[in-house]
Write a protein that holds these residues in place. Structure first.
Motif, PDB file in Angstrom:
ATOM      1  N   CYS A   9       7.323  -4.290 -10.290  1.00 36.98           N
ATOM      2  CA  CYS A   9       7.884  -5.759  -9.850  1.00 36.98           C
ATOM      3  C   CYS A   9       7.374  -6.855  -9.910  1.00 36.98           C
ATOM      4  O   CYS A   9       7.336  -7.435  -8.765  1.00 36.98           O
ATOM      5  CB  CYS A   9       8.987  -5.484  -8.657  1.00 36.98           C
ATOM      6  SG  CYS A   9      10.720  -3.992  -9.439  1.00 36.98           S
ATOM      7  N   GLY A  10       6.137  -7.028 -10.036  1.00 38.47           N
ATOM      8  CA  GLY A  10       4.645  -7.768  -9.906  1.00 38.47           C
ATOM      9  C   GLY A  10       4.118  -7.505  -8.315  1.00 38.47           C
ATOM     10  O   GLY A  10       3.555  -8.831  -8.353  1.00 38.47           O
ATOM     11  N   ILE A  11       4.150  -6.302  -8.243  1.00 41.60           N
ATOM     12  CA  ILE A  11       3.665  -6.457  -7.163  1.00 41.60           C
ATOM     13  C   ILE A  11       2.155  -5.876  -6.922  1.00 41.60           C
ATOM     14  O   ILE A  11       2.584  -4.282  -6.931  1.00 41.60           O
ATOM     15  CB  ILE A  11       4.526  -5.526  -5.729  1.00 41.60           C
ATOM     16  CG1 ILE A  11       5.958  -7.013  -5.749  1.00 41.60           C
ATOM     17  CG2 ILE A  11       3.337  -5.675  -4.263  1.00 41.60           C
ATOM     18  CD1 ILE A  11       6.857  -5.514  -4.584  1.00 41.60           C
ATOM     19  N   PRO A  12       0.646  -6.399  -6.854  1.00 42.67           N
ATOM     20  CA  PRO A  12       0.152  -5.659  -6.938  1.00 42.67           C
ATOM     21  C   PRO A  12      -0.616  -3.991  -5.500  1.00 42.67           C
ATOM     22  O   PRO A  12       0.245  -4.667  -4.626  1.00 42.67           O
ATOM     23  CB  PRO A  12      -1.049  -6.759  -6.090  1.00 42.67           C
ATOM     24  CG  PRO A  12      -0.445  -7.546  -6.500  1.00 42.67           C
ATOM     25  CD  PRO A  12       1.064  -7.804  -6.462  1.00 42.67           C
ATOM     26  N   THR A  13      -0.687  -3.143  -5.965  1.00 44.43           N
ATOM     27  CA  THR A  13      -0.645  -2.028  -4.683  1.00 44.43           C
ATOM     28  C   THR A  13      -1.489  -0.951  -5.048  1.00 44.43           C
ATOM     29  O   THR A  13      -1.827  -0.934  -5.673  1.00 44.43           O
ATOM     30  CB  THR A  13       1.451  -0.936  -4.885  1.00 44.43           C
ATOM     31  OG1 THR A  13       2.148  -2.265  -5.372  1.00 44.43           O
ATOM     32  CG2 THR A  13       1.424  -0.054  -4.767  1.00 44.43           C
ATOM     33  N   CYS A  14      -2.032  -1.056  -3.751  1.00 42.43           N
ATOM     34  CA  CYS A  14      -3.280   0.080  -3.736  1.00 42.43           C
ATOM     35  C   CYS A  14      -2.780   1.490  -3.413  1.00 42.43           C
ATOM     36  O   CYS A  14      -1.180   1.720  -2.166  1.00 42.43           O
ATOM     37  CB  CYS A  14      -4.167  -0.088  -3.132  1.00 42.43           C
ATOM     38  SG  CYS A  14      -3.367  -0.279  -1.330  1.00 42.43           S
ATOM     39  N   LEU A  15      -2.631   2.230  -4.034  1.00 43.69           N
ATOM     40  CA  LEU A  15      -2.208   3.700  -4.010  1.00 43.69           C
ATOM     41  C   LEU A  15      -3.368   4.549  -3.667  1.00 43.69           C
ATOM     42  O   LEU A  15      -4.969   5.006  -4.696  1.00 43.69           O
ATOM     43  CB  LEU A  15      -2.148   4.313  -5.639  1.00 43.69           C
ATOM     44  CG  LEU A  15      -1.617   5.269  -5.660  1.00 43.69           C
ATOM     45  CD1 LEU A  15      -0.106   5.739  -5.116  1.00 43.69           C
ATOM     46  CD2 LEU A  15      -0.910   5.611  -7.607  1.00 43.69           C
ATOM     47  N   LEU A  16      -3.678   5.126  -1.955  1.00 43.84           N
ATOM     48  CA  LEU A  16      -4.495   6.297  -2.180  1.00 43.84           C
ATOM     49  C   LEU A  16      -3.560   7.532  -2.418  1.00 43.84           C
ATOM     50  O   LEU A  16      -2.094   7.472  -1.171  1.00 43.84           O
ATOM     51  CB  LEU A  16      -5.052   5.387  -0.383  1.00 43.84           C
ATOM     52  CG  LEU A  16      -4.713   4.087  -0.036  1.00 43.84           C
ATOM     53  CD1 LEU A  16      -5.317   4.076   1.335  1.00 43.84           C
ATOM     54  CD2 LEU A  16      -6.039   3.363  -1.374  1.00 43.84           C
ATOM     55  N   ASP A  17      -5.581   8.064  -1.973  1.00 38.58           N
ATOM     56  CA  ASP A  17      -4.859   9.594  -1.387  1.00 38.58           C
ATOM     57  C   ASP A  17      -5.613  10.400  -0.931  1.00 38.58           C
ATOM     58  O   ASP A  17      -6.681   9.533  -0.424  1.00 38.58           O
ATOM     59  CB  ASP A  17      -4.386  10.600  -2.515  1.00 38.58           C
ATOM     60  CG  ASP A  17      -3.332  11.757  -2.666  1.00 38.58           C
ATOM     61  OD1 ASP A  17      -3.779  12.573  -1.538  1.00 38.58           O
ATOM     62  OD2 ASP A  17      -1.792  12.011  -3.104  1.00 38.58           O
ATOM     63  N   LEU A  18      -6.210  12.099  -1.222  1.00 40.89           N
ATOM     64  CA  LEU A  18      -7.519  12.919   0.046  1.00 40.89           C
ATOM     65  C   LEU A  18      -8.599  12.167  -0.605  1.00 40.89           C
ATOM     66  O   LEU A  18      -8.295  12.592  -2.338  1.00 40.89           O
ATOM     67  CB  LEU A  18      -7.305  13.995   0.194  1.00 40.89           C
ATOM     68  CG  LEU A  18      -5.758  14.560   0.988  1.00 40.89           C
ATOM     69  CD1 LEU A  18      -5.254  15.593   1.046  1.00 40.89           C
ATOM     70  CD2 LEU A  18      -5.986  13.697   2.607  1.00 40.89           C
ATOM     71  N   ALA A  19      -9.830  12.913  -0.532  1.00 37.43           N
ATOM     72  CA  ALA A  19     -10.625  12.321  -1.008  1.00 37.43           C
ATOM     73  C   ALA A  19     -10.944  14.027  -1.487  1.00 37.43           C
ATOM     74  O   ALA A  19     -11.522  14.757  -0.013  1.00 37.43           O
ATOM     75  CB  ALA A  19     -12.051  11.652  -0.760  1.00 37.43           C
TER      76      ALA A  19
ATOM     77  N   ALA B 201       0.888  -1.049  -0.171  1.00 38.37           N
ATOM     78  CA  ALA B 201       0.417   0.105   0.347  1.00 38.37           C
ATOM     79  C   ALA B 201       0.620   0.543   0.054  1.00 38.37           C
ATOM     80  O   ALA B 201       1.399   1.331   0.837  1.00 38.37           O
ATOM     81  CB  ALA B 201      -0.550   0.045   1.369  1.00 38.37           C
ATOM     82  N   VAL B 202       0.631   2.660  -0.745  1.00 41.43           N
ATOM     83  CA  VAL B 202       1.319   3.627  -1.258  1.00 41.43           C
ATOM     84  C   VAL B 202       0.321   5.011  -0.550  1.00 41.43           C
ATOM     85  O   VAL B 202      -0.850   4.132  -1.329  1.00 41.43           O
ATOM     86  CB  VAL B 202       1.852   3.677  -2.207  1.00 41.43           C
ATOM     87  CG1 VAL B 202       2.957   4.966  -2.336  1.00 41.43           C
ATOM     88  CG2 VAL B 202       3.051   2.733  -2.594  1.00 41.43           C
ATOM     89  N   LEU B 203       0.585   5.081   0.335  1.00 46.91           N
ATOM     90  CA  LEU B 203      -0.277   6.064   0.986  1.00 46.91           C
ATOM     91  C   LEU B 203      -0.317   7.724   0.060  1.00 46.91           C
ATOM     92  O   LEU B 203       1.095   8.206   1.053  1.00 46.91           O
ATOM     93  CB  LEU B 203      -0.441   6.252   2.688  1.00 46.91           C
ATOM     94  CG  LEU B 203      -0.209   5.185   3.393  1.00 46.91           C
ATOM     95  CD1 LEU B 203      -0.357   5.387   4.659  1.00 46.91           C
ATOM     96  CD2 LEU B 203      -2.039   4.080   2.476  1.00 46.91           C
ATOM     97  N   GLY B 204      -0.737   8.863  -0.726  1.00 45.36           N
ATOM     98  CA  GLY B 204       0.021   9.169  -1.293  1.00 45.36           C
ATOM     99  C   GLY B 204       0.400   9.512  -2.454  1.00 45.36           C
ATOM    100  O   GLY B 204       0.977   8.694  -3.235  1.00 45.36           O
ATOM    101  N   ALA B 205      -0.506   9.686  -2.999  1.00 46.05           N
ATOM    102  CA  ALA B 205      -0.474  10.043  -4.905  1.00 46.05           C
ATOM    103  C   ALA B 205       0.455  11.349  -5.544  1.00 46.05           C
ATOM    104  O   ALA B 205       0.401  11.481  -6.548  1.00 46.05           O
ATOM    105  CB  ALA B 205      -1.586   9.317  -5.615  1.00 46.05           C
ATOM    106  N   GLY B 206       1.191  12.282  -5.240  1.00 47.10           N
ATOM    107  CA  GLY B 206       2.060  12.793  -5.406  1.00 47.10           C
ATOM    108  C   GLY B 206       3.446  11.976  -6.418  1.00 47.10           C
ATOM    109  O   GLY B 206       3.257  10.697  -6.980  1.00 47.10           O
TER     110      GLY B 206
END
Length: 574
Positions: A31-41, A13-18
């Motif tokens: 590198c083949g790693i499923p990742t969720c990318l979250l930022d502010l609503a 999980a990566v927090l911050g999509a800047g």
């Protein structure tokens, strides 16, 4: 439950999509790693969303900021993704609706704004949702790792550290790991191993000090160079040419790198050291330079604003970049700088020889370079052991993170430690005690390799110690062991790399291919057919050779063969 030395990341999980967060997510996906990318609503609709009659609670709106970050990564140049379809491994969301997704992540990376309170507030929300045993890290470029996690549960802090990626993460090799006071040693070791083997990173462990290693030295050097440029009356293009051609900085050198990074980001990094390192003997140098303040006030932030020290025309125009005149603040065409010292050094074989030749002169280039290098050497030496455990960590950080050909201590070795120390003292600059003690003990270099294995001078023990390398690393020189040279001529060498593998290394100027290189490849192929299993062609030379795998055929040699009518030899070469 013990932390596994073979820790693996099934989901991240990566927090911050800047800029940094989206590019870190892209590299994890590479590198083949499923990742969720979250930022502010978002809290407001855009005109386009209003036209489409969307509401703030519409999913398209709620995830807009993270989605825009992903879209920016897809459009970025150089490309953030190996292939566009890899972006399918990234799922976008927002902190309000999807923060629970972090419970599925083996690694949670925070990359929000470089503000201590913003980071702390987010982690206080994330910590209760994190799965016990998951690694949590901040991508802060200089804030205290310990302060960010202060007050969070002990189990969290044991799996907590700083993971400072450099932009763009896909291309810059460095990853600084910064353990906190409670970080488990096995967590640090496991993340180091994973970053090396899975992410392809060069890992340097830094101490939890302002700006860590690379940015502490890098921001110092940038601030110093900006002031020296004005003292010596150098232009933007003269400075960048000098630092690239002589000191071994990347082509973007000083001003191009500032444009790439962003003047506002540089200013924030300077402010971090000024505010958080009150005992730094060069603290005043970290005051934001007036030229940076003036440019920021005019909206000249670098590439992100379209103009900085360089103003690049639209690609479709085919025009040349304009450069900022530091006196008039007007843009003008670049001019060819004329330095006698630089011209005399242009044909030198490597960076060490070029620097020595320039430093022996007495023109503006020589004066600038001496003031810059001498102060950089002294500052870097005084930062050990404050920011790093030894000279190797500092040099690797600057090579891998800033693209320098040689780190500060490698540069100091290249120009002569003993000789330059005497010159510094004659200038009224005191030599750091541990460097003076090294010289007084008869040691003239920070590095040596008397048996082929690289050693560095360990200030804490006052002896040479073996440099550490990741398991399985083999270097042609300067590594844990040097492969045996079986055969050598002027243009190439044949080495036994072990495990039944031979290596051919080119070492002609720019690694151009002539008869000698072809002969060495043929010799290697002949040995493979009898006593070896494989042949690898690879180069490790620094300086003039290191920038090229091969510049191609030696055209002058080809012309000579043609004029002499040596057709058989020409046929063999091509």
């Amino acid at each position: 439950m013990p932390f596994s030395a073979n820790w693996n990341v099934g989901k991240a999980a990566v927090l911050g999509a800047g800029t940094m967060g989206s590019r870190i997510a892209a590299h994890l996906a590479n590198c083949g790693i499923p990742t969720c990318l979250l930022d502010l609503a978002p809290t407001q609709l855009t005109p386009e969303e209003e036209r489409r009659k969307l509401a703030l609670n519409s999913p398209q709106v709620r995830n807009r900021i993270a989605r825009q970050g992903l879209e920016a990564a897809l459009k970025s140049r150089p490309a953030a993704f190996f292939a566009e379809e890899i972006s399918d491994l990234i799922t976008v969301g927002n902190f309000e609706d999807h923060l629970s997704w972090v419970s599925d992540a083996d690694w949670i990376i925070e990359a929000v704004a470089e503000d201590l309170e913003i980071k702390r507030a987010l982690w206080q929300r994330v910590a209760p949702r994190r799965n016990p045993g998951a690694v949590a890290s901040t991508n802060s470029s200089g804030l205290s790792v310990a302060e960010i996690a202060a007050g969070l549960p002990e189990e969290f802090r044991r799996h907590w550290l700083g993971t400072h990626f450099f932009n763009p993460p896909r291309y810059l090799h460095l990853l600084e790991l910064i353990p906190g006071p409670d970080t488990l040693a096995e967590v640090l070791a496991a993340v180091s191993r994973f970053a090396d083997l899975r992410l392809g990173k060069g890992v340097v462990v830094a101490k939890d000090t302002p700006n860590f290693i690379a940015n502490r030295i890098g921001v110092f050097c940038t601030s110093l160079a900006l002031r020296l440029v004005q003292q010596e009356g150098l232009t933007v293009e003269e400075t960048d040419r000098l630092l690239n051609a002589v000191a071994g900085w990347p082509r973007s050198a000083l001003f191009g790198t500032l444009d790439l990074v962003g003047l506002d980001i540089f200013a924030a990094s300077s402010r971090t050291v000024y505010d958080r390192a009150p005992h730094d003997e060069r603290r005043e140098l970290f005051r934001i330079p007036e030229i940076i303040t003036n440019m920021m006030a005019r909206g000249l932030l670098g590439n992100k604003s379209g103009s900085g020290f360089y103003k690049r025309p639209p690609k479709s125009s085919g025009g040349e970049p304009l450069v900022l005149d530091l006196e008039t603040f007007e843009y003008r065409p670049a001019k060819e700088g004329a330095f006698a010292s630089l011209e005399s050094a242009s044909h030198a074989a490597d960076t060490a020889m070029r620097m020595q030749l320039v430093l022996q002169s007495d023109d503006r280039a020589s004066r600038f370079l001496w003031k810059f290098l001498s102060q950089t050497f002294l500052y870097a030496a005084r930062r050990i052991p404050e920011i790093a455990h030894g000279v190797v960590d500092v040099d690797r950080a600057m090579r891998w993170g800033y693209g320098w050909e040689l780190g500060p201590f490698e540069l100091w070795d290249a120009v002569g430690v003993d000789e330059t120390a005497c010159r510094m003292e004659s200038d009224g600059n005191g030599i750091p005690e541990h460097v003076a003690a090294m010289l007084q003990a008869g040691h003239r270099h920070f590095y040596d390799s008397p048996t082929g294995s690289l050693r560095y001078f360990d200030f804490s023990q006052a002896v040479y110690s073996p440099a550490s390398f990741s398991p399985g690393v083999l270097l042609l020189r300067g590594g844990p062991q040097t492969p045996l040279v079986l055969r050598r001529n002027e243009g190439a060498s044949l080495r036994d790399l072990g495990d039944g593998v031979l290596g051919v290394e080119f070492h002609s100027k720019m690694n151009v291919l002539g008869v000698d290189a072809v002969e060495m490849v043929e010799a290697g192929l002949a040995k493979v057919s009898s006593n070896f299993d494989a042949l690898v062609i690879g180069n490790q030379s620094r300086g003039n050779q290191g920038a090229h795998f091969s510049a191609g055929a030696n055209l002058l040699h080809l012309l000579t063969l043609i004029l002499a009518g040596h057709w058989d030899e020409l046929d063999r070469l091509v």
